[in-house]
Scaffold this motif. Structure first.
Motif, PDB file in Angstrom:
ATOM      1  N   ASN A  35       0.851  -1.200   0.000  1.00 46.50           N
ATOM      2  CA  ASN A  35       0.000   0.000   0.000  1.00 46.50           C
ATOM      3  C   ASN A  35       0.881   1.242   0.000  1.00 46.50           C
ATOM      4  O   ASN A  35       1.235   1.786   1.051  1.00 46.50           O
ATOM      5  CB  ASN A  35      -0.921   0.012   1.224  1.00 46.50           C
ATOM      6  N   LYS A  36       1.261   1.665  -1.173  1.00 51.06           N
ATOM      7  CA  LYS A  36       2.153   2.811  -1.294  1.00 51.06           C
ATOM      8  C   LYS A  36       1.492   4.056  -0.711  1.00 51.06           C
ATOM      9  O   LYS A  36       0.298   4.279  -0.865  1.00 51.06           O
ATOM     10  CB  LYS A  36       2.517   3.049  -2.756  1.00 51.06           C
ATOM     11  N   GLY A  37       2.302   4.865  -0.061  1.00 53.81           N
ATOM     12  CA  GLY A  37       1.789   6.095   0.526  1.00 53.81           C
ATOM     13  C   GLY A  37       1.231   5.924   1.920  1.00 53.81           C
ATOM     14  O   GLY A  37       0.826   6.890   2.562  1.00 53.81           O
ATOM     15  N   THR A  38       1.201   4.675   2.425  1.00 53.36           N
ATOM     16  CA  THR A  38       0.705   4.409   3.773  1.00 53.36           C
ATOM     17  C   THR A  38       1.751   4.795   4.807  1.00 53.36           C
ATOM     18  O   THR A  38       2.955   4.706   4.560  1.00 53.36           O
ATOM     19  CB  THR A  38       0.360   2.911   3.915  1.00 53.36           C
ATOM     20  N   VAL A  84      10.281   0.020   2.504  1.00 58.01           N
ATOM     21  CA  VAL A  84       9.502   0.626   3.579  1.00 58.01           C
ATOM     22  C   VAL A  84      10.419   1.342   4.564  1.00 58.01           C
ATOM     23  O   VAL A  84      10.081   2.407   5.098  1.00 58.01           O
ATOM     24  CB  VAL A  84       8.647  -0.441   4.288  1.00 58.01           C
ATOM     25  N   LYS A  85      11.579   0.771   4.794  1.00 59.40           N
ATOM     26  CA  LYS A  85      12.548   1.360   5.721  1.00 59.40           C
ATOM     27  C   LYS A  85      12.832   2.814   5.377  1.00 59.40           C
ATOM     28  O   LYS A  85      12.936   3.666   6.271  1.00 59.40           O
ATOM     29  CB  LYS A  85      13.841   0.534   5.673  1.00 59.40           C
ATOM     30  N   GLU A  86      12.922   3.118   4.094  1.00 60.25           N
ATOM     31  CA  GLU A  86      13.234   4.479   3.662  1.00 60.25           C
ATOM     32  C   GLU A  86      12.146   5.477   4.050  1.00 60.25           C
ATOM     33  O   GLU A  86      12.393   6.678   4.075  1.00 60.25           O
ATOM     34  CB  GLU A  86      13.442   4.499   2.145  1.00 60.25           C
ATOM     35  N   THR A  87      10.942   4.985   4.357  1.00 61.60           N
ATOM     36  CA  THR A  87       9.831   5.879   4.696  1.00 61.60           C
ATOM     37  C   THR A  87       9.683   6.089   6.197  1.00 61.60           C
ATOM     38  O   THR A  87       8.904   6.951   6.613  1.00 61.60           O
ATOM     39  CB  THR A  87       8.497   5.336   4.138  1.00 61.60           C
TER      40      THR A  87
END
Length: 241
Positions: A35-38, A84-87
């Motif tokens: 889910n990109k942007g989550t 995900v880590k980068e976010t």
């Protein structure tokens, strides 16, 4: 307390183990990592139905073509973890501190690997001697990878008793009564692989724990409760009115 949503875009119409953990800990249900942007600051779920501990290349090299022609293996999930880590953190130190406070649930892995081997008509001995060691080795490598990222609390589930699962009982039904465990009605052959996998995994986890005393690596026994349900279902029966 998070509210469990109605069924949507997932292979289970009920709660998964990770959902029960989230509810017990009072944290939000984990959103799927795709889910990109989550906002993943409170966790993410990288699991995919049918995912294997071994890469797709292993199955191709060993002429196991029953596996779908896509790869959602453990290695792929670890690559998604990096995305995900980068976010959620912006520097190596920040990431280590962030993951050091998190709970990692690593698996269950292995069950799908073995199911594809059965479909390819591998023998019991071949599965145990050739695939189980590679699956366990792969899992330990994956756990070491998240430890290097800063993980300090890792739960590693073992295999379920595959010989009790309805699809296994249907696909591999036998006319030989001796193939079944009289106390559970489960197929002994498939459960023996799960037991062997779990034993090898626990040895490997103990060795890893000794190498990494800074972390807590916890084996989660999925096998025993399932067998207890199968042996004494009347103790766990529910009535829906």
């Amino acid at each position: 307390m998070p509210k469990f949503p109605p069924p949507y875009a997932r292979c289970s119409n009920g709660r998964l183990v990770i959902d029960f953990l989230a509810e017990a800990l009072g944290v939000p249900l984990l959103p799927p990592s795709a889910n990109k942007g989550t906002n993943f600051s409170q966790g993410a779920n990288f699991a995919v139905m049918g995912a294997t501990a071994l890469e797709l290349k292993y199955f191709r090299d060993n002429n196991v073509w029953s596996i779908p022609p896509f790869n959602t293996s453990m290695k792929c999930q670890l690559e998604w973890f990096q995305e995900v880590k980068e976010t959620v953190c912006s520097s190596p130190q920040e990431c280590k501190e962030f993951f050091g406070k998190a709970l990692f649930v690593f698996g269950e892995f292995g069950g799908n690997d073995y199911s594809f081997a059965w479909k390819a008509e591998w023998s019991l001995d071949k599965v145990k001697t050739e695939m189980v060691p590679k699956v366990v080795e792969s899992m330990i490598g994956g756990i070491e990878a998240v430890l290097e990222e800063g993980a300090r609390h890792v739960v590693v589930p073992g295999n379920l008793p595959a010989g009790c699962i309805p699809i296994t009982l249907t696909m591999y039904a036998s006319e030989e009564r001796s193939d079944y465990d009289p106390r559970t009605g489960c197929l002994k052959k498939f459960n023996s692989v799960a037991l062997y996998h779990n034993a090898m995994l626990r040895i490997a986890l103990d060795q890893l724990q000794r190498r990494r005393p800074d972390a807590r690596i916890i084996y989660a026994d999925y096998y025993t409760p399932y067998i207890q349900f199968a042996r004494t279902p009347h103790l766990y029966a529910t009535v829906l009115i």
